[in-house]
Every structure is written in C-alpha cells, then in structure tokens.
Design an enzyme around this catalytic site. Structure first.
Site, short mmCIF file in Angstrom:
data_model
loop_
_atom_site.label_atom_id
_atom_site.label_comp_id
_atom_site.label_asym_id
_atom_site.label_seq_id
_atom_site.Cartn_x
_atom_site.Cartn_y
_atom_site.Cartn_z
N ASP A 244 -26.23 8.29 53.30
CA ASP A 244 -27.36 7.52 53.87
C ASP A 244 -27.67 6.25 53.13
O ASP A 244 -28.41 6.00 52.21
CB ASP A 244 -28.46 8.55 53.73
CG ASP A 244 -29.49 8.31 54.85
OD1 ASP A 244 -29.67 7.22 55.13
OD2 ASP A 244 -30.47 9.02 54.92
N ASP B 59 -32.47 4.44 47.49
CA ASP B 59 -33.01 5.27 48.16
C ASP B 59 -32.39 6.73 47.56
O ASP B 59 -32.00 7.79 48.38
CB ASP B 59 -32.99 5.30 49.62
CG ASP B 59 -34.10 6.42 50.36
OD1 ASP B 59 -34.90 6.68 49.61
OD2 ASP B 59 -33.87 6.57 51.46
N ALA C 252 -19.45 17.32 55.14
CA ALA C 252 -19.72 17.62 53.55
C ALA C 252 -20.09 19.29 53.95
O ALA C 252 -21.40 19.52 54.33
CB ALA C 252 -21.17 16.97 52.86
N GLU D 166 -32.37 14.53 48.91
CA GLU D 166 -32.11 14.68 50.22
C GLU D 166 -30.85 13.86 50.85
O GLU D 166 -30.08 14.12 51.89
CB GLU D 166 -33.35 14.27 51.33
CG GLU D 166 -34.59 15.21 51.03
CD GLU D 166 -35.42 14.56 50.08
OE1 GLU D 166 -35.02 14.12 48.98
OE2 GLU D 166 -36.61 14.77 50.20
N PHE E 16 -33.63 10.05 63.36
CA PHE E 16 -33.26 9.15 64.30
C PHE E 16 -31.83 9.73 65.05
O PHE E 16 -31.39 9.25 66.04
CB PHE E 16 -32.84 7.77 63.71
CG PHE E 16 -34.01 7.09 63.03
CD1 PHE E 16 -35.00 6.42 63.97
CD2 PHE E 16 -34.02 6.93 61.82
CE1 PHE E 16 -36.28 5.98 63.45
CE2 PHE E 16 -34.99 6.58 61.21
CZ PHE E 16 -35.93 5.82 61.91
N GLY E 17 -31.58 10.94 64.57
CA GLY E 17 -30.31 11.50 65.61
C GLY E 17 -30.10 13.16 65.10
O GLY E 17 -30.63 13.46 63.94
N LEU F 98 -25.17 20.34 62.71
CA LEU F 98 -25.21 20.60 61.19
C LEU F 98 -26.63 20.24 60.81
O LEU F 98 -27.24 20.65 59.64
CB LEU F 98 -24.26 19.63 60.58
CG LEU F 98 -22.90 19.95 60.55
CD1 LEU F 98 -22.07 18.55 60.19
CD2 LEU F 98 -22.51 21.16 60.08
N THR G 189 -39.12 6.59 48.94
CA THR G 189 -40.11 7.61 48.47
C THR G 189 -40.89 7.27 47.05
O THR G 189 -39.77 6.88 46.22
CB THR G 189 -39.60 8.95 48.50
OG1 THR G 189 -38.65 9.10 49.72
CG2 THR G 189 -40.65 10.06 48.57
N1 LIG Z 1 -21.62 14.50 56.68
C1 LIG Z 1 -22.46 15.53 56.79
N2 LIG Z 1 -21.90 16.62 56.49
C2 LIG Z 1 -22.42 17.78 56.67
N3 LIG Z 1 -23.87 17.87 57.00
C3 LIG Z 1 -24.27 16.53 57.28
C4 LIG Z 1 -23.69 15.46 57.24
N4 LIG Z 1 -24.62 14.29 57.40
C5 LIG Z 1 -25.73 15.01 57.74
N5 LIG Z 1 -25.87 16.40 57.59
C6 LIG Z 1 -26.96 17.39 57.77
O1 LIG Z 1 -27.32 16.97 59.12
C7 LIG Z 1 -28.86 16.81 58.76
C8 LIG Z 1 -29.56 15.52 59.26
O2 LIG Z 1 -28.82 14.35 58.78
P1 LIG Z 1 -29.54 12.99 59.05
O3 LIG Z 1 -28.61 11.93 58.27
O4 LIG Z 1 -29.41 12.63 60.32
O5 LIG Z 1 -30.73 13.01 58.60
P2 LIG Z 1 -31.71 12.37 57.19
O6 LIG Z 1 -30.82 12.53 56.09
O7 LIG Z 1 -33.04 13.10 57.52
O8 LIG Z 1 -31.83 10.76 57.70
P3 LIG Z 1 -32.67 10.24 58.54
O9 LIG Z 1 -33.86 10.15 57.86
O10 LIG Z 1 -31.85 8.57 58.28
O11 LIG Z 1 -32.61 10.60 59.83
C9 LIG Z 1 -29.01 16.55 57.02
O12 LIG Z 1 -30.00 17.26 56.66
C10 LIG Z 1 -27.74 17.11 56.56
O13 LIG Z 1 -27.94 18.54 56.37
#
Ligand SMILES: Nc1ncnc2c1ncn2[C@@H]1O[C@H](COP(=O)(O)OP(=O)(O)OP(=O)(O)O)[C@@H](O)[C@H]1O
Length: 284
Positions: free
Chosen positions: A162, A144, A101, A148, A32-33, A27, A179
């Site tokens: 987040d 925060d 989501a 995003e 970090f992941g 997705l 930010t």
């Molecule tokens: N619960 C979810 N359902 C659908 N899509 C998700 C969900 N969580 C994350 N995503 C998708 O995966 C992507 C990466 O999520 P992730 O939370 O790892 O990144 P982030 O928001 O950039 O956070 P971080 O900066 O903490 O790594 C998001 O951009 C989003 O599009």
C-alpha cells in the site's frame, strides 16, 4: 518458476489481460476494491489480483494517487516490499498484479497474540528499517506505515504494502495525510517534513509491537494530538520488554526530527543486534 514480471519488463513489454489468470478465493476487501488469489495460467505463478472499480476512483478523485502508487511500487525491488508485477484494465476495472502474501496482515497477528516477542518485534523493525532505507535512497517517503499496511509472506517475512500515501520527492513536504496515531509531530502540525517521519513511525510501531497498542492512543483524536505534540510517552511495566527496547523507542520518538535515530543507527542498536533474526523470517 518465473514471476509474471520476469517475462517482460514491468508493463512495457508484456500486456496482461484477465484471460491470463485463473481467479481463486477472495483474500480481502479494501475501501476501493477487492483482492483475490489468482494463478497465471502459463507459468502457474500464484499472485494476488487487486480489482479496483474505475467508478470508485472517479468518485473519490484518487486516480492520480493510484497512478503514483502504481508507479512507485513497480519501481521498488526489495525483499520487504510487496512487489507490484504489473497492471491492466478493462472498461470498468483496474487490475493490479501483486505478490501474494500468504501470511496476511501483520495486524491480525498482533491482535491474535496481543503483542510480539522481542525477537519477533526486532525482526520486523529491522526488516522495516532496511526497506525504508532502500525507499529513502530512491527518494520515496512512505508516510502511511501502520500494521494494516504490513503483510507477511509464507515464511513470516514482513512486506510493506500500500503505497497510496507515499511521495517521491527531494524536497520537504507539506501535505496532511495518514492516521493520527502514527503521525510525527511535524505532520500533525502540518509543518514541512522529510524522511524522518518514517523514523518516528518506526518508534510508534516498535512500541505497539511490544505493548500491543500505540503509545499515544487516547479516547479522542484531540487527546491523541495533544499527547503526540507533548511526546507524552510512558512505558507500562512489562516483563516482556527490555531496557534496550525502551531505549530504542525513546530515541525514535523525539520531537526534533533531526535528533531522531537514523536508519543506520537503528540497525546498529544493541536491541536490534541482539534480537533481530538476520534472515528476516519469523516462525510463529
Ligand atoms: N498481496 C496480498 N496478499 C495477500 N492478501 C492481500 C494482499 N493484498 C491485500 N490482501 C488482503 O486483502 C485485504 C484488502 O486489501 P486492500 O489493499 O484492498 O485493502 P486496504 O489495505 O484496506 O487498502 P485500501 O484502504 O487502500 O482499500 C487486505 O486486508 C489483506 O488482508
């Protein structure tokens, strides 16, 4: 269908492992992941599985932050807050079982359309306001909130995701985070701040939802900083933005945090009453 959490309370009774899930398409990818679509084998319940490498956590020394994020997010139950059903780990990775989501990032919607209609913007602001009121009741300040970190479900309902920067506290905070564009003057200046930082951010988001860019955006960080400190606010002429919307924004982007409109007053504001969809859903 029951959600993974309903089988046992949080992580305390139910021990999850990778065998409990069928992994589907990726997705997204964060700092970090990676996040994958997944299905719990027994209930067939669809979730998002976030995989974080322990090595990364150690490298950036954020394990305490993640632990705090997980604890806060599992304890919150609100239609506009993304559920964290539980977590498990193996020797190398931590797995977060998250509510899926379907609509993805609100940010993408905003970029796709340039800006939102008043109905859409008001519905998102009302959703955020009720979710933040709930967080504040539980002594959680998010700090925060930005596009995003906002996701949409299959009905277009906003979900705050987040909780990496949130804090659970009864006292004023001093830490610098987030930010610049979305930061309240007291945070930019690193002064003590409280719940009213989230109210400022609602003003910033309301502006961005309606005009397509945050109000103090500048070429450089130092110019953004100066504009925030001066509350250098101007409204471009736009046929899509009413006087009432501008009134709400002006009453949230107030330097003195004690004079910002309260969350309750936001919900009573004529622009919200007139435009927000009470179901919290937004069909595109
Ligand atoms: N619960 C979810 N359902 C659908 N899509 C998700 C969900 N969580 C994350 N995503 C998708 O995966 C992507 C990466 O999520 P992730 O939370 O790892 O990144 P982030 O928001 O950039 O956070 P971080 O900066 O903490 O790594 C998001 O951009 C989003 O599009």
């Amino acid at each position: 269908m029951i959600s993974p959490s309903e089988e046992g309370e949080g992580n305390s009774k139910r021990k999850w492992s990778l065998q409990d899930f069928e992994i589907g398409k990726p997705l997204g990818k964060g700092k970090f992941g990676r996040v994958y679509l997944a299905r719990e084998v027994k209930s067939k319940y669809i979730v998002a599985l976030k995989i974080i490498f322990k090595e990364q956590l150690e490298k950036y020394r954020i394990h305490h932050q993640l632990r705090r994020e997980m604890e806060i997010q599992t304890s919150l139950r609100h239609p506009n807050i993304l559920r964290l059903y539980g977590w498990f780990h193996d020797s190398e990775r931590i797995f977060l079982i998250l509510e899926y989501a379907y609509g993805g990032e609100l940010y993408n919607e905003l970029r796709k359309h340039g800006h939102f209609s008043e109905e859409q913007a008001a519905t998102y602001i009302a959703s955020l306001t009720t979710a933040l009121a709930y967080c504040h009741e539980k002594h959680v300040i998010h700090r925060d909130i930005k596009p995003e970190n906002l996701l949409l479900d299959h009905e277009g309902r906003l979900k705050i995701a987040d909780f990496g920067w949130s804090v659970q506290s009864r006292s004023k905070r001093h830490t610098m985070c987030g930010t610049l564009d979305y930061l309240a003057p007291e945070m930019v200046e690193n002064k003590a701040h409280d719940y009213a930082v989230d109210n400022w951010t609602l003003g910033i988001l309301c502006y961005e939802f309606l005009y397509g860019a945050p109000p103090f955006e500048s070429e450089s960080q130092s110019d953004t900083f100066k504009r925030i400190m001066k509350v250098d606010l101007s409204f471009p002429s736009s046929p899509n933005v009413s006087m009432e919307a501008r009134n709400l924004i002006s009453r949230l982007l107030v330097k003195d945090s004690s004079k910002r409109l309260s969350l309750q007053k936001i919900m009573e504001h004529p622009w919200i009453i007139k435009n927000a969809n009470p179901t919290g859903t937004c069909k595109k």
